[in-house]
Motif scaffolding. Structure first.
Motif, PDB file in Angstrom:
ATOM      1  N   LEU A 132       0.818  -1.207   0.000  1.00  0.00           N
ATOM      2  CA  LEU A 132       0.000   0.000   0.000  1.00  0.00           C
ATOM      3  C   LEU A 132       0.852   1.258   0.000  1.00  0.00           C
ATOM      4  CD1 LEU A 132      -2.931  -0.879   2.440  1.00  0.00           C
ATOM      5  CD2 LEU A 132      -2.991  -0.768  -0.066  1.00  0.00           C
ATOM      6  N   ASP A 133       2.041   1.179   0.611  1.00  0.00           N
ATOM      7  CA  ASP A 133       2.939   2.338   0.596  1.00  0.00           C
ATOM      8  C   ASP A 133       3.434   2.604  -0.829  1.00  0.00           C
ATOM      9  OD1 ASP A 133       2.675   2.611   3.347  1.00  0.00           O
ATOM     10  OD2 ASP A 133       4.383   1.287   3.756  1.00  0.00           O
TER      11      ASP A 133
ATOM     12  N   ALA B 249       0.492   4.149  -2.715  1.00  0.00           N
ATOM     13  CA  ALA B 249       0.297   5.550  -2.356  1.00  0.00           C
ATOM     14  C   ALA B 249       1.356   6.433  -3.010  1.00  0.00           C
ATOM     15  CB  ALA B 249       0.336   5.714  -0.837  1.00  0.00           C
TER      16      ALA B 249
ATOM     17  N   SER C 175      -7.134   3.418  -1.523  1.00  0.00           N
ATOM     18  CA  SER C 175      -5.747   3.873  -1.664  1.00  0.00           C
ATOM     19  C   SER C 175      -5.343   4.055  -3.118  1.00  0.00           C
ATOM     20  CB  SER C 175      -4.798   2.865  -0.997  1.00  0.00           C
ATOM     21  OG  SER C 175      -5.006   2.827   0.395  1.00  0.00           O
TER      22      SER C 175
END
Length: 238
Positions: A60-61, A64, A104
């Motif tokens: 998810l980082d 993002a 996200s």
């Protein structure tokens, strides 16, 4: 079509790579966030398949970071496309996990274990949406191309295409009328480390023109190739 698979389980990664290659994708594998970001920064991909639990961070980082990228500016290294279609592929099956992934910036979300055919169908749907197409087939002149079945009809008759020929046709049809350079086409059809003859694209273009009509694919000398928006006389006609 070129896919980047970010997955740290070797068994899942190799199995998915085999399924994607059989479906006509050029596939590259990464097992970490850092390796994935580097790959995205140096090569153009058509789709990203992203695991979340990676050895050096959370997928998810990476997502993002990808979504908040600004457009490249002169004098700065190229950035990954921030509109790249992304499919999250993870064992996190909670409703809140799915909502978080989609919010996200993911385009779709599939939970492990999954059926490879379902994943491929989800990729086709994502790629249709990415180019603003709703129909599962592509109709162009007298050509009807079915990405799911990997078939091409010309005036209602089946035309046999090799795997790379089909992938090249799909790339050009979906990008039309954009002119794609030889290097861009090579990047779409061949992954890292795949053997590539210097005239491979020219050979594939020649075969497509012979099978589907001489005017289907146009050449901009010194720049690249494209399929016109308007069907030209001879395109898709015997």
């Amino acid at each position: 079509m070129r896919a980047l698979v970010v997955e740290d389980d070797p068994g899942i990664a190799s199995g998915l790579q085999a399924s994607l290659k059989q479906a006509g994708y050029a596939v590259d594998l990464c097992s970490t966030v850092d390796a994935a970001w580097h790959s995205l920064s140096v090569e153009p991909f058509d789709v990203l398949i992203l695991d979340l639990g990676l050895p050096d961070g959370d997928g998810l980082d990476l997502l993002a970071r990808l979504r908040r990228q600004a457009e490249p500016v002169a004098g700065r290294a190229a950035l990954p496309r921030n509109d790249l279609p992304v499919l999250i592929m993870t064992a996190r099956d909670g409703i809140s996990d799915r909502i978080g992934g989609l919010d996200s910036g993911a385009d779709d979300y599939i939970v492990k274990p999954f059926d490879a055919n379902e994943l491929l169908a989800r990729l086709r749907a994502m790629l249709r949406r990415a180019v603003g197409r709703s129909s599962p087939v592509i109709a162009y002149g007298d050509l009807v191309v079915d990405p799911a079945a990997h078939t091409v009809l010309r005036c209602g008759e089946a035309v046999s295409l090799g795997g790379k020929e089909f992938a090249l046709l799909m790339t050009l049809l979906q990008a039309r009328p954009q002119v794609l350079s030889k290097s861009r086409l090579e990047s779409s059809l061949y992954g890292f480390g795949e053997a590539l003859e210097s005239n491979a694209i020219e050979v594939h273009i020649h075969h497509l023109r012979r099978k589907l009509g001489e005017t289907l694919i146009k050449t901009v000398r010194g720049v690249g190739y494209f399929v016109p928006n308007e069907v030209l006389a001879g395109s898709g006609s015997p």
